[in-house]
Design an enzyme around this catalytic site. Structure first.
Site, PDB file in Angstrom:
ATOM      1  N   ALA A 205      13.226  11.166  -1.487  1.00 19.36           N
ATOM      2  CA  ALA A 205      12.368  10.943  -2.660  1.00 19.36           C
ATOM      3  C   ALA A 205      10.884  10.987  -2.320  1.00 19.36           C
ATOM      4  O   ALA A 205      10.075  10.285  -2.918  1.00 19.36           O
ATOM      5  CB  ALA A 205      12.728   9.640  -3.374  1.00 19.36           C
TER       6      ALA A 205
ATOM      7  N   HIS B 222       2.966   9.154   4.549  1.00 20.46           N
ATOM      8  CA  HIS B 222       2.447   7.868   4.087  1.00 20.46           C
ATOM      9  C   HIS B 222       3.481   6.770   4.289  1.00 20.46           C
ATOM     10  O   HIS B 222       4.672   7.002   4.189  1.00 20.46           O
ATOM     11  CB  HIS B 222       1.979   7.915   2.631  1.00 20.46           C
ATOM     12  CG  HIS B 222       2.987   8.410   1.644  1.00 20.46           C
ATOM     13  ND1 HIS B 222       3.360   9.736   1.551  1.00 20.46           N
ATOM     14  CD2 HIS B 222       3.687   7.762   0.687  1.00 20.46           C
ATOM     15  CE1 HIS B 222       4.246   9.883   0.579  1.00 20.46           C
ATOM     16  NE2 HIS B 222       4.470   8.685   0.043  1.00 20.46           N
TER      17      HIS B 222
ATOM     18  N   HIS C 299       4.623   3.141   2.883  1.00 22.35           N
ATOM     19  CA  HIS C 299       4.535   2.156   1.807  1.00 22.35           C
ATOM     20  C   HIS C 299       4.693   0.772   2.423  1.00 22.35           C
ATOM     21  O   HIS C 299       5.596   0.557   3.238  1.00 22.35           O
ATOM     22  CB  HIS C 299       5.688   2.332   0.806  1.00 22.35           C
ATOM     23  CG  HIS C 299       5.631   3.576  -0.006  1.00 22.35           C
ATOM     24  ND1 HIS C 299       5.084   3.613  -1.266  1.00 22.35           N
ATOM     25  CD2 HIS C 299       6.078   4.830   0.267  1.00 22.35           C
ATOM     26  CE1 HIS C 299       5.202   4.833  -1.744  1.00 22.35           C
ATOM     27  NE2 HIS C 299       5.802   5.602  -0.838  1.00 22.35           N
TER      28      HIS C 299
END
Length: 179
Positions: free
Chosen positions: A158, A165, A167
């Site tokens: 996803a 990056h 999260h």
């Protein structure tokens, strides 16, 4: 580290990614002298910061291809605004515009690596640095009771923005399994 050094490193078999990281590190550590209205880095080849940055970007383009700018690369170059909560020479952290938890921020490298599956062993220092920034920023954000760290990769993972990056989410109880 100038053009001759880059050619020398490539001739010795140093990976392009490693060379970009070393150039960025050299730039960060280079002594600076202030001249009215301008800032110059000392460098034996006479290259300015912008020339060194351009060479690093060209090296990244060779490795990852000439890709369209992403929303994250536009945040890095400041052409898009973001609520930046950490920035250094290698990465930056900013609040997610679509938070999935009370505290949700992203840590991204300044070099446009498309995803975690495109890194190699020469990226160990950068990846470790990003994880340490995630940890330090979580502390600054008051996530004393824990937090979740997630890296999405590729379509099945996803990943919606093809710029690596991390999260970091916290401020509530996370469920398990996560996806």
């Amino acid at each position: 580290m100038g053009g001759n050094m880059a050619v020398s490193m490539l001739a010795r078999g140093v990976s392009t990614r490693r060379m970009v990281f070393q150039m960025a590190t050299a730039l960060a550590l280079a002594p600076r002298i202030t001249v009215p209205h301008q800032m110059y880095s000392s460098d034996c080849d006479g290259n300015s910061d912008e020339v060194i940055k351009a060479k690093a970007a060209a090296s990244a383009r060779l490795r990852f291809g000439d890709r369209e700018p992403t929303i994250f690369s536009k945040i890095v170059d400041k052409s898009l605004p973001a609520d930046i909560i950490h920035e250094d020479d290698l990465c930056l952290a900013f609040r997610d515009v679509n938070p999935q938890a009370p505290k949700h921020f992203l840590v991204i490298p300044k070099v446009g690596i498309p995803g975690i599956s495109q890194v190699d062993d020469s990226d160990n220092e950068l990846l470790g640095h990003m994880m340490n920034v995630a940890r330090k920023t979580a502390v600054k954000e008051g996530l004393d009771n824990g937090y979740r760290v997630v890296i999405n990769d590729g379509p099945d993972g996803a990943q919606s923005v093809y710029h690596l990056h991390i999260h970091v989410m916290g401020g509530r109880q996370m469920g398990w399994p996560p996806g």
